[in-house]
Design an enzyme around this catalytic site. Structure first.
Site, PDB file in Angstrom:
ATOM      1  N   CYS A  43       0.984  -1.599  -0.027  1.00 26.71           N
ATOM      2  CA  CYS A  43       0.200  -0.081   0.419  1.00 26.71           C
ATOM      3  C   CYS A  43       0.685   1.284   0.456  1.00 26.71           C
ATOM      4  O   CYS A  43       1.748   1.392   0.599  1.00 26.71           O
ATOM      5  CB  CYS A  43      -1.300  -0.342   1.331  1.00 26.71           C
ATOM      6  SG  CYS A  43      -1.854  -1.079   1.223  1.00 26.71           S
ATOM      7  N   SER A  80      -4.778   0.534  11.525  1.00 30.85           N
ATOM      8  CA  SER A  80      -4.062   0.461  10.572  1.00 30.85           C
ATOM      9  C   SER A  80      -3.358   1.825  10.641  1.00 30.85           C
ATOM     10  O   SER A  80      -3.412   3.148  11.177  1.00 30.85           O
ATOM     11  CB  SER A  80      -4.492   0.209   9.004  1.00 30.85           C
ATOM     12  OG  SER A  80      -4.337   0.507   8.278  1.00 30.85           O
TER      13      SER A  80
END
Length: 575
Positions: free
Chosen positions: A205, A485
């Site tokens: 990511c 996260s």
């Protein structure tokens, strides 16, 4: 298979691979190696293990066979004997918001365990450890620390940003789009279009989420050469980095340059300084504590706050900003930030690295451009930073005696107070948010998601993104003994310790109790006296474990507290 080497490894008694390659009594062992294409020249070379978590389960790791091949070539050409072997990975993004997310932190431990076991069992001399998805990086570095084998860390690289309506987007935007759809601010059609363009190929990511944070930290710690973290997954430069890592691995074995030679308190402080300067993931707190424990370095959770108070935030990347790792790479990568800290005397320049040089020497050799020279809108100077203090805050108080972790991602209000709404798991909290019950000023607590109680400390990007997508990132607080996260932004406080499952105060609070968060004072308090908390503890019963058998039961039993990194190794601090 191995190439020419200037070293006479056949006379190097330091190589433990001699136990399986040298002498007449090892003929059966060599016969096994010959079946795989190895020859006499290999048996005189150092055996370099290349643990590879390649998998089709996540774009972070889908390309790692190609990355590993370049590393193997580098080892071979430098005169080593490359041995590739596999290990596991879990896709955090795909398991996010499901029961499967409980496997994520466990995978860190299993990666470390498996690499340690193979390295030990097969008598390897060194390692090139490869990481893609979030828990790969700490798991691999923990394995290098445990084995204390000469090791080089190699990151698989990050994904390129996608494009949607003329702007860069990542999976973070898609998660937040779910909340926006629930709130009526985005159509299902627009979300569908964003979904199709957010992740255009291989790689981790793209924002300064956990994977890129830990990869960047590998440079600051000394585990990886400077400049190796930022090349994108599908760029030719990523494969050049991989080949160079293989070549360096042969060198570090010859020099017997081990993690214990360069991992010190100063190198961990350098890693924290980088983390807080770039607004890195809160997960790095957990992983650095675990790695320090494995290394025998005395590192306490409060020290993250101490470093953050003296280190300004000078990079504005996702999730707080709009830019991604590719943008940082284009202007010089992580060394640009490290150099700014070094020149401001905010980095221990004499900390050694895997190259054998100090980080100061490596920065002077590399000579990255100054932030002033670059004049870009997402990097700030130390004198005129984005924020005067770093991004990480450690909050303590009667709700978190063992500490809790917050990342400041924007112009967060320094104070929040309100009545609490308690949820016993992520699913019920997510349902509450998606049904539109969230209002300005709310304090949402999600408990029994800690290392033992979950087990596994689920990350809760779904909940935080849904709140942010509804426009409440800065005015609704979320608190958990689990994790958030690396893509989380806003008023999200995780790692609350002690956790609910072991009787921590977060397990004693009730709907309507008033919680006060004071970021400036670093406090997290519930409006209850010590006597009231003690009375509730008398009435408290420990919940039954969520799993009685299997891997989740085993690791739920073995995990230690988040304030010490949630480690499972019985030989390190684990209370």
């Amino acid at each position: 298979m191995s190439g020419d080497s200037e070293f006479d490894y056949g006379k190097d008694e330091a190589l433990r691979s001699r136990e399986v390659t040298e002498g007449a009594e090892k003929a059966p062992h060599r016969a096994m190696f010959r079946a795989m294409g190895f020859d006499d020249e290999d048996f005189g070379a150092p055996m370099i293990g290349v643990p590879n978590p390649a998998a089709d389960i996540t774009p972070c790791n889908v390309h790692l066979d190609d990355v590993a091949e370049s590393a193997l070539d580098g080892i071979d050409e430098a005169g080593g004997m490359p041995i590739e072997f596999g290990t596991i990975t879990i896709s955090d993004a795909i398991s996010m918001g499901t029961e499967g997310m409980k496997a994520s932190l466990i995978s860190r431990e299993m990666i470390a365990d498996s690499v340690e076991l193979v390295s030990f069992g097969e008598r390897m001399d060194g390692l090139v450890t490869i990481g893609g998805c979030d828990k790969n990086m700490p798991g691999m570095m923990m394995a290098s620390i445990r084995t204390d084998l000469p090791s080089v860390f190699l990151y698989g690289g990050s994904i390129m940003p996608g494009e949607h309506e003329g702007r860069e987007v990542t999976v973070q935007n898609v998660f937040e789009g779910v909340g926006a759809v629930a709130d009526g601010e985005m159509s299902n059609e627009e979300l569908d279009e964003m979904e199709r363009h957010a992740c255009p190929g291989a790689g981790s990511c793209g924002g300064m989420f956990t994977a890129n944070t830990m990869a960047s930290i590998s440079e600051a710690l000394g585990f990886a050469p400077l400049g190796s973290a930022s090349p994108p997954a599908e760029a030719e430069s990523r494969y050049e980095v991989a080949r160079e890592a293989g070549e360096l691995a042969v060198e570090v074995v010859e020099e017997q340059r081990k993690p214990s030679d360069f991992l010190t308190k100063e190198s961990f402080e350098n890693a924290i300084a980088l983390q807080v300067a770039v607004g890195g993931s809160t997960n790095a707190v957990l992983h650095l504590l675990a790695m320090a424990a494995e290394a025998g370095v005395d590192l306490e959770i409060e020290e993250f706050d101490e470093v953050s108070q003296r280190t300004p935030k000078i990079a504005d990347l996702q999730p707080g900003g709009t830019r991604v790792m590719q943008d940082l790479h284009e202007v010089g990568g992580v060394p640009v930030v490290l150099n700014a800290l070094y020149e401001a005397d905010l980095l221990h320049g004499d900390a050694l690295t895997v190259t054998g040089n100090t980080i100061g020497e490596e920065l002077e050799r590399l000579d990255p451009p100054s932030i002033e020279e670059l004049d870009v809108d997402f990097l700030y100077t130390v004198d005129e930073p984005k924020n005067e203090q770093g991004a990480i805050r450690i909050l303590t108080g009667n709700l978190a005696p063992g500490g809790s972790v917050l990342k400041v991602t924007g112009d967060d209000d320094l104070h929040h107070e309100g009545p609490v709404r308690v949820f016993e798991d992520e699913e019920n909290a997510m349902k509450y948010v998606q049904e539109g019950h969230v209002e300005t000023g709310d304090v949402i607590v999600i408990r029994n998601e800690g290392p033992q109680g979950g087990p596994g400390m689920r990350e809760m990007l779904g909940v935080t993104s849904a709140v942010a997508g509804q426009g409440h990132a800065e005015d609704v607080a979320l608190i958990t003994d689990g994790r958030f996260s690396g893509a989380t932004r806003g008023f999200s406080i995780g790692h609350v310790a002690p956790e609910a499952f072991v009787g921590g105060p977060i397990g004693l609070i009730e709907d309507g109790d008033v919680i006060t968060i004071d970021i400036e004072d670093r406090t997290l308090e519930v409006d209850l006296t010590d006597e009231e908390l003690a009375a509730r503890r008398e009435e408290w019963d420990q919940p039954e474990p969520n799993y009685e058998t299997g891997v989740l039961a085993k690791f739920g039993r073995d995990f230690g507290s988040a304030e010490n990194g949630a480690v499972t190794n019985p030989g390190v601090k684990n209370d």
